[in-house]
Enzyme design. Structure first.
Site, PDB file in Angstrom:
ATOM      1  CG  HIS A 140       8.226  -2.730 -12.512  1.00 54.58           C
ATOM      2  ND1 HIS A 140       8.560  -2.337 -13.791  1.00 54.58           N
ATOM      3  CD2 HIS A 140       9.328  -2.500 -11.751  1.00 54.58           C
ATOM      4  CE1 HIS A 140       9.802  -1.873 -13.783  1.00 54.58           C
ATOM      5  NE2 HIS A 140      10.284  -1.979 -12.562  1.00 54.58           N
TER       6      HIS A 140
ATOM      7  CE1 TYR B 198      -4.447   0.775  -0.031  1.00 58.79           C
ATOM      8  CE2 TYR B 198      -3.710   2.594   1.360  1.00 58.79           C
ATOM      9  CZ  TYR B 198      -4.675   2.011   0.562  1.00 58.79           C
ATOM     10  OH  TYR B 198      -5.881   2.650   0.347  1.00 58.79           O
TER      11      TYR B 198
ATOM     12  CD  GLU C 108      13.495  31.734 -20.105  1.00 60.40           C
ATOM     13  OE1 GLU C 108      13.059  31.238 -21.163  1.00 60.40           O
ATOM     14  OE2 GLU C 108      12.953  32.702 -19.524  1.00 60.40           O
TER      15      GLU C 108
ATOM     16  CB  VAL D  56       4.366   3.482  -5.449  1.00 62.41           C
ATOM     17  CG1 VAL D  56       4.317   4.325  -6.714  1.00 62.41           C
ATOM     18  CG2 VAL D  56       5.585   3.867  -4.620  1.00 62.41           C
TER      19      VAL D  56
END
Length: 352
Positions: A124, A38, A244, A40
């Site tokens: 994954h 519990y 920037e 990611v």
């Protein structure tokens, strides 16, 4: 399934139109989906499955902050929230969503719970693809599938709550039941995917590791640091260098590129920006191609997996990690960023 042309290449994609939620619910109605971990991906996937009407339980270590988070999210100890081992035993579909290191450490225990007919689900392909290093070799009499949302669990949940869906890859590693494809598709729809793109475990993990180390995080962070450094060394103030380099990128340009594409961005900026970007993009591409090819080779050879496993398993890894993160956090670049975000927040909160 829909056939969609991507840049001249036809690909098969599964959408909610071809495989609606009610079909997924019917197919998985007799399954108990145990989400292990519990951290990611676990919260987003578990909550979306629960809200979509599936029978879901969560497995987590009881002495962890994640256990408390699960309780806060409405999972009830002894009813829908259990220790990792008990959840794996109760589940007919075991969603193995622990960290890669956690999967390796717990595998001997979890493997015993994967009795014939069960399904092992990943988000994954790391553990299975690099099984010579992880030791994760699933039993032959179970289905082994993958659904990998293309984003964080937080993003998956936010889009779901907003009525949208995150694109996901899916793959079949082992089809013991003859229904693994349908099972993966149903789970992909269940966790809140908008579209499902088929791949295999190896391609998923190769692209994922390359992306994380490349454009998504490693290359992005590196080029930000480089441009900031150049501007500072040439006499620009921290705020100007940051604005920037980072602020305009994240607050203006990237959202527009996501909505409309880089071609649109080139066509809708000033001639000065347009000409400069078109003239310089090739130089950056040629400069980074060798690095990205080196990176992909390192992933494909297993070197990145080896480094991750070795570094992640050292006793002082967390301590060393905090030192690395502290160095980034306390750099002038990201200290400036923290102040700019604070100003941005103050501006957002000003009443009209």
């Amino acid at each position: 399934m829909a056939t969609i042309n991507f840049g001249g290449v036809d690909e098969t994609v599964i959408t909610r139109d071809e495989f609606p939620l009610f079909k997924a619910q019917e197919f998985l109605k007799d399954e108990t989906i145990a989400v292990l971990g519990y951290g990611v991906q676990g919260p987003g996937q578990a909550l979306n499955l629960r809200d979509n009407g599936f029978n879901v339980i969560v497995g987590q270590r009881e002495d962890s902050a994640s256990w408390q988070k699960a309780v806060e999210d409405g999972w009830v100890p002894g009813e829908t929230l259990f220790g990792l081992e008990e959840a794996a035993e109760r589940g007919t579909i075991v969603c193995y969503l622990l960290s890669d290191a956690g999967q390796i450490a717990l595998w001997p225990t979890i493997k015993e719970k994967l009795t014939p007919g069960k399904t092992l689900y990943f988000s994954h392909g790391f553990g299975v693809t690099f099984n010579d290093q992880t030791g994760i070799v699933p039993p032959k009499d179970i289905d082994v599938i993958l659904v990998a949302p293309k984003g964080s669990g937080t993003s998956l949940r936010r889009l779901f709550v907003a009525g949208g869906g995150l694109n996901s890859s899916f793959a079949i590693f082992q089809d013991a039941s003859g229904e693994a494809f349908t099972k993966a598709t149903a789970l992909g729809i269940g966790v809140g995917s908008g579209y499902l793109f088929q791949t295999d475990f190896k391609k998923e993990v190769y692209s994922d590791l390359t992306g994380e180390r490349g454009v998504l995080m490693g290359a992005l962070a590196g080029i930000i640091e480089a441009q900031y450094q150049v501007l500072r060394q040439r006499g620009h103030s921290p705020s100007e260098a940051f604005n920037e380099t980072v602020e305009e990128l994240t607050q203006s340009l990237v959202p527009l590129v996501g909505e409309n594409g880089m071609d649109w961005m080139f066509a809708n900026c000033s001639v000065t920006a347009q000409r400069g970007a078109l003239d310089w993009k090739g130089k950056f591409r040629e400069a980074t191609l060798p690095v990205l090819n080196e990176l992909y080779d390192s992933v494909a050879s297993g070197a990145e997996a080896k480094r991750t496993i070795e570094r992640g398993s050292t006793p002082d890894y967390r301590e060393k990690l905090q030192e690395e993160l502290k160095e980034v956090r306390e750099s002038e670049l990201w200290q400036t960023g923290a102040k700019v975000r604070e100003l941005r927040s103050n501006t957002t909160n000003v009443e009209a």
